[in-house]
Structures are given as C-alpha cells and as structure tokens.
Scaffold this motif. Sequence first.
Motif, PDB file in Angstrom:
ATOM      1  N   GLY A  50      15.271   9.848   8.694  1.00 52.05           N
ATOM      2  CA  GLY A  50      15.160  10.203   7.280  1.00 52.05           C
ATOM      3  C   GLY A  50      14.545  11.573   7.111  1.00 52.05           C
ATOM      4  N   ARG A  51      13.574  11.884   7.961  1.00 56.97           N
ATOM      5  CA  ARG A  51      12.903  13.157   7.822  1.00 56.97           C
ATOM      6  C   ARG A  51      13.775  14.304   8.298  1.00 56.97           C
ATOM      7  NH1 ARG A  51       7.516  14.147  10.713  1.00 56.97           N
ATOM      8  NH2 ARG A  51       9.159  14.479  12.232  1.00 56.97           N
ATOM      9  N   ASP A  52      14.655  14.005   9.255  1.00 52.66           N
ATOM     10  CA  ASP A  52      15.579  15.056   9.676  1.00 52.66           C
ATOM     11  C   ASP A  52      16.511  15.430   8.541  1.00 52.66           C
ATOM     12  OD1 ASP A  52      14.449  15.274  12.080  1.00 52.66           O
ATOM     13  OD2 ASP A  52      15.886  14.010  13.156  1.00 52.66           O
ATOM     14  N   LYS A  53      16.906  14.397   7.771  1.00 50.80           N
ATOM     15  CA  LYS A  53      17.822  14.658   6.650  1.00 50.80           C
ATOM     16  C   LYS A  53      17.080  15.336   5.510  1.00 50.80           C
ATOM     17  CE  LYS A  53      20.868  10.801   7.421  1.00 50.80           C
ATOM     18  NZ  LYS A  53      20.671   9.394   7.109  1.00 50.80           N
ATOM     19  N   ILE A  54      15.939  14.759   5.165  1.00 51.78           N
ATOM     20  CA  ILE A  54      15.180  15.307   4.043  1.00 51.78           C
ATOM     21  C   ILE A  54      13.827  15.745   4.579  1.00 51.78           C
ATOM     22  CG2 ILE A  54      14.169  14.785   1.805  1.00 51.78           C
ATOM     23  CD1 ILE A  54      16.393  12.528   1.770  1.00 51.78           C
ATOM     24  N   LYS A  55      13.650  17.025   4.669  1.00 55.57           N
ATOM     25  CA  LYS A  55      12.463  17.568   5.341  1.00 55.57           C
ATOM     26  C   LYS A  55      11.180  17.227   4.590  1.00 55.57           C
ATOM     27  CE  LYS A  55      14.264  20.070   8.797  1.00 55.57           C
ATOM     28  NZ  LYS A  55      15.089  19.001   9.355  1.00 55.57           N
ATOM     29  N   SER A  56      11.314  17.012   3.299  1.00 58.31           N
ATOM     30  CA  SER A  56      10.110  16.855   2.489  1.00 58.31           C
ATOM     31  C   SER A  56       9.460  15.484   2.640  1.00 58.31           C
ATOM     32  CB  SER A  56      10.469  17.078   1.027  1.00 58.31           C
ATOM     33  OG  SER A  56      11.476  16.159   0.668  1.00 58.31           O
ATOM     34  N   CYS A  57      10.114  14.580   3.371  1.00 59.23           N
ATOM     35  CA  CYS A  57       9.590  13.217   3.466  1.00 59.23           C
ATOM     36  C   CYS A  57       8.276  13.202   4.244  1.00 59.23           C
ATOM     37  CB  CYS A  57      10.629  12.346   4.169  1.00 59.23           C
ATOM     38  SG  CYS A  57      10.015  10.776   4.702  1.00 59.23           S
ATOM     39  N   VAL A  58       7.220  12.723   3.619  1.00 55.57           N
ATOM     40  CA  VAL A  58       5.948  12.677   4.321  1.00 55.57           C
ATOM     41  C   VAL A  58       5.576  11.268   4.760  1.00 55.57           C
ATOM     42  CG1 VAL A  58       4.898  14.716   3.336  1.00 55.57           C
ATOM     43  CG2 VAL A  58       4.718  12.555   2.122  1.00 55.57           C
ATOM     44  N   MET A  59       6.174  10.275   4.111  1.00 56.51           N
ATOM     45  CA  MET A  59       5.747   8.921   4.431  1.00 56.51           C
ATOM     46  C   MET A  59       6.881   7.938   4.172  1.00 56.51           C
ATOM     47  SD  MET A  59       2.314   7.066   3.210  1.00 56.51           S
ATOM     48  CE  MET A  59       2.659   6.254   1.702  1.00 56.51           C
ATOM     49  N   THR A  60       6.974   6.927   5.021  1.00 59.07           N
ATOM     50  CA  THR A  60       7.887   5.828   4.742  1.00 59.07           C
ATOM     51  C   THR A  60       7.033   4.597   4.504  1.00 59.07           C
ATOM     52  OG1 THR A  60       9.545   6.772   6.199  1.00 59.07           O
ATOM     53  CG2 THR A  60       9.822   4.481   5.607  1.00 59.07           C
ATOM     54  N   ALA A  61       7.189   4.012   3.360  1.00 58.45           N
ATOM     55  CA  ALA A  61       6.447   2.792   3.042  1.00 58.45           C
ATOM     56  C   ALA A  61       7.380   1.608   3.254  1.00 58.45           C
ATOM     57  CB  ALA A  61       5.972   2.836   1.599  1.00 58.45           C
ATOM     58  N   THR A  62       6.847   0.522   3.823  1.00 60.61           N
ATOM     59  CA  THR A  62       7.715  -0.632   4.045  1.00 60.61           C
ATOM     60  C   THR A  62       7.471  -1.682   2.967  1.00 60.61           C
ATOM     61  OG1 THR A  62       6.072  -1.599   5.476  1.00 60.61           O
ATOM     62  CG2 THR A  62       7.811  -0.382   6.538  1.00 60.61           C
ATOM     63  N   TYR A  63       8.543  -2.275   2.565  1.00 56.61           N
ATOM     64  CA  TYR A  63       8.461  -3.352   1.590  1.00 56.61           C
ATOM     65  C   TYR A  63       9.285  -4.513   2.093  1.00 56.61           C
ATOM     66  CZ  TYR A  63       6.402   0.022  -1.496  1.00 56.61           C
ATOM     67  OH  TYR A  63       5.553   0.943  -2.037  1.00 56.61           O
ATOM     68  N   MET A  64       8.778  -5.703   1.864  1.00 54.88           N
ATOM     69  CA  MET A  64       9.491  -6.892   2.315  1.00 54.88           C
ATOM     70  C   MET A  64      10.224  -7.468   1.116  1.00 54.88           C
ATOM     71  SD  MET A  64       7.576 -10.069   3.975  1.00 54.88           S
ATOM     72  CE  MET A  64       8.232 -11.697   3.912  1.00 54.88           C
ATOM     73  N   LYS A  65      11.506  -7.714   1.288  1.00 65.67           N
ATOM     74  CA  LYS A  65      12.284  -8.231   0.163  1.00 65.67           C
ATOM     75  C   LYS A  65      11.889  -9.688  -0.075  1.00 65.67           C
ATOM     76  CE  LYS A  65      17.000  -8.106  -1.533  1.00 65.67           C
ATOM     77  NZ  LYS A  65      16.966  -9.326  -2.298  1.00 65.67           N
ATOM     78  N   THR A  66      11.317  -9.951  -1.202  1.00 64.17           N
ATOM     79  CA  THR A  66      10.847 -11.289  -1.525  1.00 64.17           C
ATOM     80  C   THR A  66      11.056 -11.520  -3.016  1.00 64.17           C
ATOM     81  OG1 THR A  66       8.979 -10.550  -0.205  1.00 64.17           O
ATOM     82  CG2 THR A  66       8.962 -12.822  -0.887  1.00 64.17           C
ATOM     83  N   SER A  67      11.551 -12.662  -3.341  1.00 67.01           N
ATOM     84  CA  SER A  67      11.770 -12.974  -4.752  1.00 67.01           C
ATOM     85  C   SER A  67      10.434 -13.006  -5.489  1.00 67.01           C
ATOM     86  CB  SER A  67      12.468 -14.322  -4.844  1.00 67.01           C
ATOM     87  OG  SER A  67      12.134 -14.947  -6.045  1.00 67.01           O
TER      88      SER A  67
END
Lengths: 350, 684
Positions: free
Chosen positions: B146-163
């Motif tokens: 993701g960072r290679d594509k978009i240089k500005s990305c500083v963080m990836t946050a994870t979210y768990m898909k839950t109803s």
Amino acid sequence: MPGEVDKTDLYDRMENFMNDLRKDERLGSCEVARRTVDLLRRLISQTKWTSVQDLMDQVWEAGKQLMGADPSESRVGNMVRRVLKIIREEFVSGLREDGGIEADGAEAPLDSLSVDYTQPCPNLKATVIESIGELLQEIDGSAENIAQQALEHIHADETIMTFGGSKTVEAFLKNAGRKRKFHVICTEGDPQFGGQTLAKNLAAADINVTLVPNSHVFAMMARVNKVIIGTHTILAEGGLKAPCGIFNMALAAKEHKVPVFVCASTYKLSPEQFRSEVQEGFQKYVDPNVFYPLEEFAGIEGVEFGNVVYEHIDPEYIHLFIFNTGTNAPSYVYRLVKELYHPDDLDLNV
Amino acid sequence: MAPKGKSKNDDLKQEEILQAVVIADSFNVRFAPATDKKPRALLPLVNVPMLDYTLDYLASEGVQETLVFCCHHADQIRAHLRDSKWGDGKSSMSVKTILSEGCRSVGDVLREVDSRSMIRSDFFLLSCDTISSVNLKALMKDHKEGRDKIKSCVMTATYMKTSPLDRMRCVEDNVFLAVDPTTQRICYYQTQSLDTRVKVPVEVFVTYGDVLLHQDLLDSQLYVCSPSVLHLFTDNFDYCSVEDFIKGILINEEILGNTIHVNVLRNKYCARITNPYMYGIISQDIIRCRTQPINPCLKIGHRTETISCRRPNIYQSADVTIASGVNLKQNVVIGKGTTIQGQTEISDSVIGHNCRIGAKVTMEGCYVWDNVTIEDGCELRNSIICGNVTVYAKTTVQPRSILGWDVKVGPDVTLEANLRLQDAPCKDEFADESEEEVIPEVTPEYGTKSRAFACSQDAGSDDDESDPFSGDWGDPLVPKDRGDIEDDDSAPGSDLEDDEDSGEEIEEDDDFGMFYSEFLDTLKRAKEEHIKTENVILEVNSLKHAYNIAIGDVHQAVIKVLVDVPLKENANAPDKALLAAVLRHLETYKELLTHYINKMEPQIDCLNSLEDFALENERVLSILPKVVHYLYNADIVEEPAIMQWYRTPPVEDEEEEHAKVRRQMKAFVTWLQEAEEESEEESD
C-alpha cells in the motif's frame, strides 16, 4: 569451548516446527514425522552427552517440548519413541560387540532392568545417526510401499468409497488405477474439503470418480464393495482416531456388510490406548467459524458452536490395516506396537 | 555517492527484521482494584498472563524484536519476562523491556520510543492485552505494498469485520469509518456510540467521490506503523492516544499529506481487552476456540501441565479433584490443583489454580483467579474474583463486581451489583502522613468475617478524568434485549426515538430549531472530544450567523442546551443524580454562560428560557430552584433579574403554568429576599 555447539539454529527450527504444528496449517502426516525425526537427528548430532541415559533424557526433553505444541498430534510422540528405541537398540548391540553383554543376553527383553544405560559407549553417535537415516528413508518410502499393495486389494469393476483427501489413499488408488478399471466414490470431507482435491487428482489419473457430500454416505453405501480410508492415528487396541465423518461411514459400512480397509504408515501407530473421549490429546476443537458463519448468529444467545476435529472408531468396524510393512488385522496391532516401541518409552509424560 | 549506497544497504537490512512495540499498560483503571497489585499485562486470561499470549503470538508470527514498555509495576513485568522463555535467549525473538515511568499515555510511550531511536523500519504497535490470530507477515506485506502505491501512507489500522449485534462489539470501542474502497484509505473517522446519528461531513463525499461507510468494524487496535508515526507523535505532543493521532492526521491531511489506511480482517480474530466486559467476552471466545490457534490447552508461558477437554468445552487439568454431582454445564476451564465439592453448578467460567470451591455453589460467567476459596452455598454471577480471595459461606456476589486481591467477604451476605472491593482502605493522598489510620480488622457491611473496602474509583481516576468510562464495567454495543435480529430497523434503538421527539419539537420554529439542534450536537461533541470552551463559543457564534438568529434567542438557547444535554444522558436517573449531572455540566461550561449572559436582559432571557423548558418537562421543573440557585451563586444571574422575572405578570391563557413555576420558585425567592435583607442589615 569446542564442546559447545551453537544450537540457536536448532532452537529456531524447533520453534518453527512447533509454530507450524500449532497453527494447524494442514501439514501432511509424512512431513510431521519426517521433520520430527530430522530435528531429533540434528539434536543428537549437536549434543554432547556423558552417558546414554543422558542422551535419552535430552531427546525425551526435546520430544516433550515438541509434543506440547499440539497434544493431539500423536505422530510427533510416535517418532520420539522410535528414536529412543533406536538409541536403546544401538547401545545394546554396541555393548554386545564389545562383549559387555554375554551372547545369551541377546534374546533377553530390552527393559531397563537388564541394561545399565549409564555405561559409556563409543561410536554410538555414528550408528544412531545411521539408523535414524534408515528411519527417515522408511518414512519417505512408506506411501509408496503401501501403494504397491494396491493390486492385492482392489479388483476390476469394484466400487470403492473413500473419505476426505488422504495422500496415502490417493497413491494407493492411483497405483491400482494403472492396471485395473474401477469406480471411486469420494466424499467431500468438509470443512477441509480434501475430497474435492482427491477427486480431481483421481480423475486426472483416468479413474472413474463420483464426488458426494458427507451426508450421502449411507445412500451410496449399498453399491460399494470396499471402503478404503486414511486415518490420523491408529491406537494400540486397533481403533482409530480419525477425522470426524469417518465413524458415520464405518457405521454405514457395517450396516451394509462392506469391509473397511485402512491405509496407514507405521508412524501413525500410537502406543496409546483409547480410554475415554476425555483423554488428553483426543478432543481437539477448532474455530467453529469455518462451519457456521458466526456473523449470521450475532446477537443470538443460547446457541453453542463446536467444531471437533477427531472421533474414535472402535476396532470392530475395521477389517484390515494396510501398513507399509504389510497387512494386519486390528487384533494384531498391539503386537506391532510392542515391536516398534520400547516399553519404558510408552508414557512420555512422566 | 557513497552515502546513497550506504542507505541502500540499510534498506536491505531493514527488510529483514520485524519489530513490534508492545505497550504493557492501559493507562486507565478499568480493572481497579485488580491492577493495584499486579500490572494489567500480568492479569491472568484463562489462567495465563495476558502478556504471554501477546509475546507468544508475536514470536510465532516471526517477529524478531519486541519492545515491551512497562510503566505501572514495571519490576513485576521484568521479573516475569526474566523467568519466562524470553529471558534465556533460546527464543528466536528478542524481548527488550523498557521502563518508562513518566509515561501517562500511548502518545508518551511513542515519543519515548522516538527519542531512543530504537525503531529502524515499519513496526507493529499493539497492546499487551491484544488477542489475535492475524498473519502479521501478510499484514506487513499489505502495508508495504500500500505504501509503495501511495507514498503518504503512514499507518495501517486493522479492523475485524464484526456485526454491530455481535457480543464482541463494545460501546466504547465503536468506530464509524468512511473508507475509500480502492485505496482503503480512511476518509472520515468517528468514535461514537451506536445511538447517535452518524454525521458525515459533505466534504468527505465531495473530495473522495466513492466512499464505503463502515459500521461493521471492530477496532482491533493493532497497527502497522511507519517510523514517521513516531516523529508525528513527537511533533504533536498533545496526541495522547492513537485515536487522537488518527483524528489529527485526518484534520491535517491537506497540510501534511499523510494518510491512514485500513486492513479489514475477515475470518480472523483480533481484539483487545479494553474493559472487564471484553475480558469476559474474549475469555469465552478462547474457550470456544474462536481465537484459533489460541485455545485453553495451549502450552504457553508457564503452563506445562496437560489439560484434557471434552464436550461442551470443558477443559480441566489432570490433577483437579471434582466430587461426584458437580455439574459443569458448559464452557468451563479449571486450573490445576483445584478442588470442587458436590452439587456445585458451574457454567461459562474460568477457575484458576489451587482454588477450593465448596458444595452447592452456583457460578455463572465468573473469572476466578488463583488460590481462591469459595465456601458452601455461595452464588456468584458475572464477576471477576482476584487471587487469594475468600468468599465465606452463603454469600451472593452480583454481576459486574470485582473482588480485589486478598479480599474476604461474607458469610451470609448479598453484595450489591457493580461492587469493587479491595483489601485495604483507599489512601487519602491529602491525609497527614504522620497520622496513623486505624484499619479495622472486620468490615461488617460485607459480612461478619469480611475484610473488604470499597474501591473508590474517583481516587484512582484522578489522573485521567478524560476517560469518561473510567471504572466502568463496559457494555455491549447493542444491549441484549435489543439484539433482535428480526427487525433490523429498530436495532438502533429507543434512544434514537428521544432524538426524534426533540426533532418534532424543533419543527415549530424552523430556523431556531435548526440552530438549537446544531448547538446541542456541538455541545455533545465538545463533551465527547473535550473541546475547549472558547472554541465552542466560536462555533456557536458562527452558528448564530449561519442560521440568522437574534442574540436574545442565543441567550435562551445557551441555558436550555446546557440543561438539555445532561437531561438526555440521564433520562432515567433519579432526580438527585440528574441534578448533580446538570450542575456538573453547568460548572464545566460556566465560561460559556458568563460569555453570553452578562447583562440584565440576557439574564431575564435566560430565566424565561428555563421557565419554558420547565413547563415542557416535568423533571426540569423539579430541579428548577436548585439550578437557579446555582446560577445565582455563580454570579451568572443576579438578584434583581430573578426578582424582576419572578414578578413578571403572566401572559394571557397561561396563568396556570405561570403560577406553577412561581409556586416551585417561591421558597427560593423568599430565601433570596431574606438573605438580601439580612445582608442589608449587616451592612447597615
């Protein structure tokens, strides 16, 4: 110090193996056995020991650690016992050559009372490592050895039913398929759906295949001549610890008087007896999310989900074991256990 | 060009090592008094310290270096790690403990990390109480791609898909996200409870075009950060939590050009124990194997004993003594050395090592730690019982209680719900040191043999008043009785209806109504996000212009809003609690009041507005004198204004209402007059 070999590599390998075991990444049983023996061989070649007892203690300690990763993985324990047995045998035969034990002692049972394992023994390392090499060869060749017996059991125009995606069974059927025409009914074996892969591979090898869901077993059984299955573990009394779904098939086979053959390598042979469903390492639960989309049940109280991996099958449902060393009736399995393992190694948890 | 070559070399090196920062503190007192004697990281979760799960997980995922930040009880964490397999260097992962007692928030920790420059490349940031089965290498790969594509990305946050209906969804962990579906970039981030209406600014749609709105995500609080995150934390010393960071990055997106991306996990488990409620939920998920490969049999940390398991999810160590007639219903884990006597019923519980449980005990949803004694005939529901606790015979422990270390309660008492007990009285920080306090041996209110003291949550939460949930047990996002899947429309629930009611009122006077509801929302938001009062004033002024509202109406609205907000929040609270909440709220926004209501005329406007509001709402009427009294004491409304308002003749047709309010106020006005006369006399 020259005696201190850097063991970090060994520890890394052990840790890797344990992680793979724990993560349930569907390691083939052959791979589990081979990696266990390989690790123990590395351990033996890198360790300094003062007496044979010391060496066995170290192997036992490492083995216990490996077994801890997944208590239901009995094949690791089996291999540890095999290696311990090799050490004991090589030690005794080494002593015999040196004249440490009299010739009469050759027939004496190899129990700890008659042999003093604290004696020093030169050249033991080399012979043990050589014997372990032989064990590795046996493991690698076991599927082929089993497959070679296929023509004795599968005859022309028979209908065979099988379960899930056992590699051993696949090789067995393919080998028979080279010479004979027969029909195979595969059950899917969900949730892993190994049966689908098996059906594809068999079809590619020009064998007639019908793929059915697990629930169709009883309906299809009437036209089946033989049930040929793989298993996870063979217990000492001749029963099986096998993936869930096989018991259902065994019951249907009994109802229709269809013989059940089990293809398995000897490394699946465990000295453990079936005592109860509660015994350690027998019940294994995994994520129920594979079966049920839990999201659909969100907010609903009072529904419990369980995904049990193994079930026990009594020896009375099985007619024949096809080992890499030959075929045996379930009633004879205890004898093989006695041959393969030393009585002192049976309980590794002590 | 030598430096360039060198930096390339460094890059190659960086590729190889995976680093993780584990924060072994939660910086709150949600588990008080359990965290008094042990750090949060070492509290047992299904009989194994939480930290062991996290470290074991990181090692199994191939992380090579882990930095464990300890603040509270750091010596215990260090000792624990020294004794564990991380201490002897046999593991492929090196664990470094870093002591940083000065740290009071996640932000402080990250600034500390930055100052020590221990991070060489992208790293994982997680808390000691995170339970996860996510493949970290894949996560890192996604992040880097993701960072290679978009240089500005500083963080990836994870979210768990839950109803939102899932039990795992907890009120305070709830997030609302707007995500760009192609780049997975966060466009809008809001933390909120389910009941408040979601408001996405129009700019989000204008700027990004297609956005995906997510209400179905559980904040896993596992982040993949690039090193620049640390610099950003250092540059912005007001960032306390990652939440602040995300909000800050989004606000400054145009200026700094940094972006945050999301990784939505499906069929993977990753959740954090933020409060006692989540502690229960995650314990249950471990027992039910939802956290695969983590299960109650797993030999991690100091657990070496073999554990057998049977249907339906009953796990027990080999050396457990269980009398015949014990009914282990479902989802039970029993630690080694524990004895349980006959006719006891246990379900959905975890029992620690070496506990003694008597006969005819009922236990439901309890988490009992090591060396606990529970005598015959006790009844325990939904509680956490810390180590070495003794519960004497026939004691009832009600839901949501925490019995702290070494507490003794009973016999023959029923403890109230939501109780938190500890074994020593709370220390008054301002008390005279030399004065030896006499600590009573027996505390009769909790039983004749008891030794327990209420854990005052205010004392502990002094440091973080900012945490509105401090000391709370925690609640599911959608309460049980509303978790009916059949009618999805009604799921957002009853509180929304209140909002709708007020919406109808508003219809009468369009501009003022709109202004009022905007004002109300502003204030609510200000309360949630702790916006400074002067900024609120600015916002209100701009709202006034936007809706073209006369200043008099603003005066009326100010007081009404300030009473309305706590009123809505405490709709079902008793009068006393409501009054306290209203007064507290007025105190907080006193500045707002003094800003607008400063002359005679606004003061009368203010009182008139209160009168109208009181007539609309019975409850306001009941607390009206106290509120006016407060305003008088705070010098917001002065005596002449009150007297003038009191004496205003009634409008036609409304004599009755007029009289009602005057009746209510009579006592106060009389007091006021007397006080005035007295002071006049005195001055004479």
